[in-house]
Design an enzyme around this catalytic site. Structure first.
Site, PDB file in Angstrom:
ATOM      1  N   HIS A 205      41.086 122.513  64.590  1.00  0.00           N
ATOM      2  CA  HIS A 205      40.468 123.711  65.160  1.00  0.00           C
ATOM      3  C   HIS A 205      40.531 124.879  64.190  1.00  0.00           C
ATOM      4  CE1 HIS A 205      40.967 121.900  69.347  1.00  0.00           C
ATOM      5  NE2 HIS A 205      39.731 121.834  68.968  1.00  0.00           N
ATOM      6  N   ARG A 312      25.032 112.399  69.524  1.00  0.00           N
ATOM      7  CA  ARG A 312      26.042 111.324  69.607  1.00  0.00           C
ATOM      8  C   ARG A 312      26.901 111.553  70.855  1.00  0.00           C
ATOM      9  NH1 ARG A 312      26.322 111.882  63.562  1.00  0.00           N
ATOM     10  NH2 ARG A 312      26.055 109.799  62.705  1.00  0.00           N
ATOM     11  N   GLU A 447      19.589  99.569  63.189  1.00  0.00           N
ATOM     12  CA  GLU A 447      20.774  99.683  62.343  1.00  0.00           C
ATOM     13  C   GLU A 447      21.449  98.345  62.092  1.00  0.00           C
ATOM     14  OE1 GLU A 447      23.316 102.696  64.063  1.00  0.00           O
ATOM     15  OE2 GLU A 447      23.056 101.965  66.086  1.00  0.00           O
ATOM     16  N   ASP A 471      24.937 102.430  59.545  1.00  0.00           N
ATOM     17  CA  ASP A 471      25.263 101.064  59.944  1.00  0.00           C
ATOM     18  C   ASP A 471      24.367 100.048  59.263  1.00  0.00           C
ATOM     19  OD1 ASP A 471      27.504 101.144  61.668  1.00  0.00           O
ATOM     20  OD2 ASP A 471      26.275 102.186  63.143  1.00  0.00           O
ATOM     21  N   CYS A 518      18.253 108.708  60.911  1.00  0.00           N
ATOM     22  CA  CYS A 518      19.257 109.669  61.369  1.00  0.00           C
ATOM     23  C   CYS A 518      20.640 109.408  60.775  1.00  0.00           C
ATOM     24  CB  CYS A 518      19.322 109.701  62.894  1.00  0.00           C
ATOM     25  SG  CYS A 518      19.843 108.139  63.611  1.00  0.00           S
TER      26      CYS A 518
HETATM   27  C1  PEP Z   1      23.973 105.373  61.783  1.00  0.00           C
HETATM   28  O1  PEP Z   1      24.564 104.304  61.933  1.00  0.00           O
HETATM   29  O2  PEP Z   1      23.319 105.668  60.768  1.00  0.00           O
HETATM   30  C2  PEP Z   1      24.036 106.402  62.840  1.00  0.00           C
HETATM   31  C3  PEP Z   1      23.323 107.485  62.775  1.00  0.00           C
HETATM   32  O3  PEP Z   1      24.913 106.190  63.855  1.00  0.00           O
HETATM   33  P1  PEP Z   1      26.495 106.403  63.711  1.00  0.00           P
HETATM   34  O4  PEP Z   1      26.774 107.037  62.385  1.00  0.00           O
HETATM   35  O5  PEP Z   1      26.895 107.259  64.853  1.00  0.00           O
HETATM   36  O6  PEP Z   1      27.010 105.002  63.812  1.00  0.00           O
HETATM   37 MG    MG Z   2      25.211 103.729  63.884  1.00  0.00          MG
END
Ligand code: PEP
Ligand code: MG
Length: 597
Positions: A205, A312, A447, A471, A518
């Site tokens: 924090h 998320r 992913e 991923d 993303c």
């Molecule tokens: C990813 O896997 O690229 C993703 C955006 O999800 P996370 O990083 O939350 O697994």
């Molecule tokens: Mg992911």
């Protein structure tokens, strides 16, 4: 003479301390080392007649502490925001924890000991238990508990806390072992140029607070509070997490240059922040932000993102002691949807497992968690939990431009099952007369390589794809994204990754839907041209990097990006592809790289 001038040391050689950068910026000035007042806690036996008075002394200290925390909270609410002020809710909850209070009073009564000894003993037991928990959030609470304990002891022992900072009258860089959120919240930017601490991490924090205050800060500098003296002259680099004590003229000059470069880049980024992300030849790229909770919406708009590309939601489940129910989730989702309306908000259904666990769910440890019971697999096996989230998201869709996507889709069967559950939830809500957007779009994250390979089939059942490159890279290259030892294999520009992205995007476009990215690569300005050249329609990244990506996009020509993608699709070497990406990025937006070697 001020405290700083009085204690100024002799001039010594330059010394560099390295830690973790938590809040950007550069400052220089004299150091003020703060040491927490040491409480001498001695066990003192009480006579029977003293016990009631001792309990009263303890209760009075609790009331005083509560009053002080409320004052800090009010100040934080006024000077920062509700998000930072919320941190002190946890303090108040701990202070009002009846189990803890009763335990202390019982100890005073049964063992006939002084209040400070009893409180210190019980509080330390709590801290030890929190430190041992395998949950980062709860471990962070241990430092909150220590801070609170010290405040109660200050009041019990009538010690004046050096950390109240009222005695600072000239600008300085604070150095201390740790800096609690309650102290950080009271920092006056007029006097505190920056701070550096021995311990701490990115998610503490204190770090969050420093970023909100906008003062440079570094943590994790190990033993600086022991090694440095008040009055030492230092330069603090919050970009790189370093503290240079007794900097030479050359160092000061170099940092002066760096500060100028950073300031001029910041200015350039501010200028384009609210402009569209469109290439020089008119190709529009949708730039959205990745967020973790409902408080992040201000940052989304402030950094110029056009909505949220990845919410998320698992963080709503992790940082707490029980599951959030449908209503609580609905409130969080609708808050984001309403704040960002008419911009889209893509809510990702729960992605627990892998490296994200909720301590209260007590899931069995797996040998291969990333290949195990994670994300959509976990949700489909927990229909009660999943149903609550689906209903909450559907209900929030009545309040803004909400879209939803599933993580870790590996094949059609999972997608069909999830969609069937959504259909059931829709029917329930209709029957209950609860409003939702009948046209809410549903997408799939791509992913897992199997999903990219069957993207054509998936594309007929969803309205968009969002490539989770974090991923996708780890599963394609069999390189655990959290394992340092295989990080050299974790290559975003590996030809296999580039081909899978291309397959996904092409399949999406063949079926008239869009495809975004993303994962972290979407926020790397070096890779923006490659992704755009591959045909990606949307990039979603952390709010703080949006402006840099936008700056790059606005200087790009689509045909150059396409030529780069064409080269990458025919090249066999990840490093050669990366070098080409870097070359084009540096040519296109040299300002973004001026401070980098
Ligand atoms: C990813 O896997 O690229 C993703 C955006 O999800 P996370 O990083 O939350 O697994
Ligand atoms: Mg992911």
């Amino acid at each position: 003479m001020s405290v700083l001038t009085r204690m100024s040391g002799q001039s010594k050689g330059e010394k560099l301390f390295r830690g973790i950068a938590v809040s950007a910026g550069i400052c220089r000035g004299k150091i003020l080392v703060l040491h927490r007042a040491r409480h001498i806690i001695a066990r003192r036996g009480l006579a029977d007649g003293e016990i009631t008075e001792e309990v009263g002394r303890f209760e009075k200290a609790l009331v005083q502490t509560r009053q002080q925390i409320l004052e800090i909270q009010e100040k934080v609410l006024k000077n920062l925001s509700a998000k930072e002020a919320d941190i002190f809710e946890a303090y108040l909850l701990m202070l009002e924890d009846q189990v803890l209070v009763d335990e202390v009073i019982r100890m005073i009564r049964d063992q006939k000991v002084n209040a400070d000894y009893a409180f210190h003993t019980v509080a330390e037991r709590y801290v030890t238990a929190l430190v041992a928990v395998d949950d980062e959030y709860l471990r962070e609470r241990a430092s909150d508990m220590r801070d609170l304990t010290a405040r109660v002891l200050d009041n019990l022992l009538e010690v004046r806390d050096e950390f109240d900072l009222h005695h600072i009258t000239e600008p300085c860089i604070l150095v201390s072992h740790d800096l609690s959120p309650s102290t950080t919240a009271q920092l006056d930017k007029k006097f505190v140029l920056g701070f550096a601490t021995d311990i701490g991490g990115q998610t503490s924090h204190t770090a969050i607070m420093a970023r909100s205050l906008g003062i440079p800060a570094a943590v994790g500098l190990q033993t600086i509070s022991q090694e440095l003296n008040t009055g030492d002259y230092a330069l603090l680099d919050g970009y790189n997490g370093t503290l240079v004590v007794n900097p030479t003229d050359q160092t000061l000059f170099e940092y002066g240059q760096l500060a100028k470069i950073k300031a001029s880049l910041d200015e350039k980024l501010r200028e384009i922040q609210q402009q569209p992300a469109v290439t020089l030849d008119g190709k529009f790229i949708h730039l959205s932000a990745n967020i973790e909770n409902q408080h992040d919406t201000e940052a989304v708009l402030a950094h110029g993102a056009e909505g949220v590309g990845l919410f998320r939601t698992e963080y709503l489940f992790i940082n707490r002691e029980s599951l959030p129910n449908e209503d609580e989730q609905y409130q969080s989702y609708r808050q984001v949807a309403a704040a960002l309306k008419p911009n889209p908000v893509i809510i990702r259904t729960l992605d627990l497992g892998g490296d994200k666990f909720a301590s209260h769910l007590q899931l069995a440890k797996e040998v291969n968690p990333f290949l195990g019971w994670r994300a959509i697999r976990f949700c489909l096996a927990q229909p009660v939990l999943f149903r609550a989230q689906l209903r909450a998201i559907l209900r929030a869709s009545a309040e803004g431009n909400v879209k939803m996507m599933y993580p870790m889709i590996s094949g059609l069967e999972e997608l069909n099952q999830a969609n069937a559950l959504v259909e059931k939830c829709r029917a329930e809500l209709r029957a209950e007369g609860k409003p939702f957007d009948e046209k809410m779009e549903i997408g799939a994250m791509i992913e897992i390589p199997s999903a990219a390979l069957i993207a054509d089939a998936l594309a007929t059942r969803v309205k968009f794809f969002s490539i989770g490159s974090n991923d996708l890279i780890q599963y394609t290259l069999a390189a655990d994204r959290t394992n340092e030892k295989v990080s050299h294999l974790y290559e975003p520009t590996h030809p296999a990754i580039i081909r899978l992205i291309k397959m996904t995007v092409d399949a999406a476009h063949r079926h008239g839907i869009w495809a975004g990215v993303c994962g972290e690569i979407a926020g790397d300005p070096v890779l923006a041209a490659l992704l755009i050249g591959l045909g990606v329609d949307e990039l979603s990244a952390a709010p703080t990097v949006i402006a840099q990506v936008k700056y790059m996009v606005r200087r790009l020509k689509l045909n150059e990006a396409q030529a780069l993608a064409e080269f990458a699709l025919h090249c066999e070497s990840p490093s050669e592809i990366h070098a080409r990406c870097r070359e084009l990025a540096r040519q296109t937006a040299p300002s973004l790289f001026e401070n980098k070697s």
